[in-house]
Design an enzyme around this catalytic site. Structure first.
Site, PDB file in Angstrom:
ATOM      1  N   LEU A 293      -1.667  -1.177  -4.032  1.00 24.62           N
ATOM      2  CA  LEU A 293      -2.762  -0.249  -3.771  1.00 24.62           C
ATOM      3  C   LEU A 293      -2.232   1.171  -3.698  1.00 24.62           C
ATOM      4  O   LEU A 293      -1.398   1.481  -2.838  1.00 24.62           O
ATOM      5  CB  LEU A 293      -3.462  -0.604  -2.454  1.00 24.62           C
ATOM      6  CG  LEU A 293      -3.810  -2.073  -2.198  1.00 24.62           C
ATOM      7  CD1 LEU A 293      -4.551  -2.211  -0.875  1.00 24.62           C
ATOM      8  CD2 LEU A 293      -4.618  -2.653  -3.340  1.00 24.62           C
TER       9      LEU A 293
ATOM     10  N   TYR B  89       0.853  -1.195   0.000  1.00 26.25           N
ATOM     11  CA  TYR B  89       0.000   0.000   0.000  1.00 26.25           C
ATOM     12  C   TYR B  89       0.890   1.246   0.000  1.00 26.25           C
ATOM     13  O   TYR B  89       1.802   1.368   0.822  1.00 26.25           O
ATOM     14  CB  TYR B  89      -0.895  -0.051   1.240  1.00 26.25           C
ATOM     15  CG  TYR B  89      -1.818   1.138   1.461  1.00 26.25           C
ATOM     16  CD1 TYR B  89      -2.222   1.965   0.416  1.00 26.25           C
ATOM     17  CD2 TYR B  89      -2.297   1.418   2.733  1.00 26.25           C
ATOM     18  CE1 TYR B  89      -3.072   3.029   0.630  1.00 26.25           C
ATOM     19  CE2 TYR B  89      -3.156   2.486   2.959  1.00 26.25           C
ATOM     20  CZ  TYR B  89      -3.538   3.298   1.903  1.00 26.25           C
ATOM     21  OH  TYR B  89      -4.381   4.354   2.120  1.00 26.25           O
ATOM     22  N   CYS B  90       0.624   2.154  -0.922  1.00 28.82           N
ATOM     23  CA  CYS B  90       1.323   3.438  -1.013  1.00 28.82           C
ATOM     24  C   CYS B  90       2.832   3.204  -1.136  1.00 28.82           C
ATOM     25  O   CYS B  90       3.267   2.469  -2.012  1.00 28.82           O
ATOM     26  CB  CYS B  90       0.962   4.309   0.197  1.00 28.82           C
ATOM     27  SG  CYS B  90       1.530   6.023   0.075  1.00 28.82           S
ATOM     28  N   LEU B  91       3.664   3.788  -0.261  1.00 34.51           N
ATOM     29  CA  LEU B  91       5.101   3.590  -0.357  1.00 34.51           C
ATOM     30  C   LEU B  91       5.478   2.126  -0.172  1.00 34.51           C
ATOM     31  O   LEU B  91       6.477   1.661  -0.727  1.00 34.51           O
ATOM     32  CB  LEU B  91       5.830   4.431   0.699  1.00 34.51           C
ATOM     33  CG  LEU B  91       5.694   5.950   0.601  1.00 34.51           C
ATOM     34  CD1 LEU B  91       6.610   6.615   1.610  1.00 34.51           C
ATOM     35  CD2 LEU B  91       6.007   6.436  -0.784  1.00 34.51           C
TER      36      LEU B  91
END
Length: 587
Positions: free
Chosen positions: A340, A312-314
């Protein structure tokens, strides 16, 4: 022969003699480089001053808009009429019925016309660099949002009505709210209500145990909830900017709990909150200790089974790097990769990219030199600045002018639980990814080993959100053209956090939730994402069930569930949510 050039070379590290002055400036400017802003403004002003034609066009536009506003006033005097300008769909400042009455409707229309004119004025000036143009437009929007009539107690009809109704009690309550928040900020205390959402007490309640720990992560394995489980476990790698439990909020809103209920063996990475001693941790350390070590531990505990990895993200950016490295090494341990709201191509990073240039990065490096890290609250402040209309000025109206109290929700409490970023890692991340886009352009290396996204060959599930200010969906989409893997691309409604935490049922379930799906063979995704968007039909509901079905379709068979054998410290197991999640954002 050695280098004979005696010219001093610029250093990426701050000079000790410069630090006192630069730290003073950094605190005064709240972490935003004045030099970067001045460069952008000067570039725009000088080119506009040298463009009489553009000046004439803007003067004509201003005259036209003034005439349109005056004509609108004349029509209003005769009765209800159509607006001469409409706000953006997401702009709710003037949506209340009170704004339809004179003179407030006239004020709102004048403001929107002025906003429209500044959007024209800050774009299309010949010679201005694209980055400086975007920064100038952003600064203009910040000033306009601050000066909006909705923020004034004398011009906002809702505030005036409430003041008359309560005899000014709303303003008195607002003053109390402001004083309370100001004292909390001055004392460095948590905002009110956050203590009601402590991990392990109100959030992060899915049962499990810490099964591995190193200097940077705790690896949590959740207890099975079904007699049998999928042979392939799921490893979740969240972003290290915030705590992991956004994916395990209350039981009704927990993605982890639903994964476990679907019959998956689930592992979660919980990042340690670094301190000054960790200033030298870099991106390679986060990749090795955070993802590769976690993958090795999951394989060891699951008898060498392939892994469904989700980032997720980073965390997704880091997982994509790991998948590329493993692919190049011929490692077949990944069954699938789900990303994501994760970018790998940072050429168009959205409004967060407004804060990324050489001047701003050097400014942040100077700021981080004092303690060896960037305080998480400064990152939160940057996100608030990007979406100040909703996160800053709406709060001013609601809490300080209307005198109301915004209830603290689990998601809001999580959002305030920021973490620190080590100086070296953050500098490398900003320079190598955002500024130079090394990963997407094939220049990124880990310990000398190239990271080539073309080596990602396992099935991909790439999800983005429509209103993402941090990871714009068109930027997330670019991975489909870089990896050589069959891919499902899902675009869901909502923003960077709310779009992800989208349970089918429960307090955070949205009646407006919807998603679009595209499925392609390797590198067959359309080159133009907007063309795909135009023909992709939205499907109502949360994207979670769709992902569960996708995981099931890419899994092999069921095996008997076994109890979790966790890590023991001082002879005792460490239950979820572990200990690293409690590292406070102080130090």
């Amino acid at each position: 022969m050695g280098n004979t050039d005696d010219t001093p070379r610029a250093s990426h590290g701050p000079e000790p003699m410069d630090l006192p002055l630069k730290l003073w400036i950094a605190r005064l400017a709240n972490g935003v480089s004045p030099a970067a802003l001045a460069q952008a403004q000067t570039d725009w002003w000088l080119h506009l001053a040298a463009s009489p034609t553009r000046q004439a066009q803007l003067m004509a536009s201003a005259l036209h808009k003034t005439q349109a506003w005056l004509l609108h006033l004349a029509r209003m005097a005769q009765g209800p009429c159509e607006d001469c300008v409409s706000p953006a769909p997401q702009d709710k400042r003037f949506s209340r019925p009170e704004w339809r009455h004179w003179p407030y409707h006239a004020l709102a229309q004048a403001f929107l016309l002025q906003q429209q004119w500044w959007e024209e004025a800050t774009h299309g000036v010949r010679g201005v660099s694209r980055h400086h143009e975007e920064v100038t437009a952003f600064v203009a929007r910040q000033w306009l949002d601050m000066l909006s009539p909705s923020n004034s107690p004398l011009l906002n009809p809702q505030v005036l009505h409430e003041t008359l109704r309560t005899g000014g009690a709303n303003l008195a309550r607002g003053a109390v709210n402001w004083a309370r928040d100001a004292m909390a900020v001055a004392a460095g205390d948590q905002a009110r209500g956050l203590q009601a959402f402590l991990p392990g007490q109100a959030v992060a309640l899915t049962p499990g145990q810490v099964v591995m720990r190193n200097h940077l992560i705790e690896l949590i394995q959740y207890d099975p909830a079904t007699p049998t489980v999928g042979r392939e476990p799921v490893l979740v790698v969240p972003s290290w900017i915030m705590k992991y439990y956004i994916l395990d909020l209350t039981p009704e809103d927990s993605l982890v709990r639903q994964l476990v209920a679907q019959g998956h063996t689930v592992f979660m990475v919980s990042w340690r909150n670094p301190d000054s001693a960790d200033a030298g941790l870099g991106m390679d350390d986060y990749l090795r200790l955070g993802v590769l070590d976690a993958l090795s531990a999951v394989r060891e505990r699951c008898a060498g089974a392939d892994i469904h990895a989700m980032g997720y993200c980073l965390g997704g950016t880091l997982l994509a790097m790991a998948a590329a490295l493993l692919g190049a090494r011929g490692d077949k341990g990944l069954r699938s990769v789900s990303l994501l709201a994760a970018q790998v191509d940072f050429q168009e990073p959205g409004e967060l990219g407004l804060f990324i240039d050489e001047s701003q990065i050097a400014f942040l490096e100077d700021l981080m030199a004092e303690r060896g890290y960037l305080d998480g609250q400064r990152m939160a402040g940057a996100f608030q600045l990007i979406n100040s209309k909703d996160l800053v000025w709406s709060k001013l109206v609601h809490e300080y002018l209307m005198g109301a109290r915004t209830p603290v929700t689990p998601l809001r409490a999580w959002n305030a639980d920021a973490t620190r970023l080590p100086a070296r890692m953050h500098s490398e991340y900003l320079r190598r990814l955002y500024l130079h886009n090394d990963l997407a352009e094939g220049r990124y290396r880990v310990d000398g080993e190239p990271v080539n996204l073309d080596e990602i060959r396992v099935p991909l599930y790439v999800l983005a959100t429509e209103r993402d200010h941090v990871s714009p969906w068109t930027s997330v989409y670019k991975l489909l053209r870089l990896a050589r893997a069959p891919a499902s691309f899902v675009l869901c409604s909502g923003g960077h956090n709310v779009g992800i935490v989208s349970p089918p049922d429960g307090p955070l379930a949205s009646q407006q939730a919807a998603y679009r799906v595209g499925e392609w063979a390797p590198r067959e995704a359309p080159a133009n994402p907007q063309a795909w968007f135009a023909q992709a039909r939205p499907q109502a509901g949360s994207w979670w069930p769709h992902w569960f079905r996708w995981l099931a379709a890419h899994s092999s068979r069921q095996v008997k569930a076994r109890p979790v054998k966790g890590l023991r410290l001082r002879g005792r197991p460490v239950p979820a949510p572990g200990t690293y999640v409690f590292n406070a954002n102080t130090g």
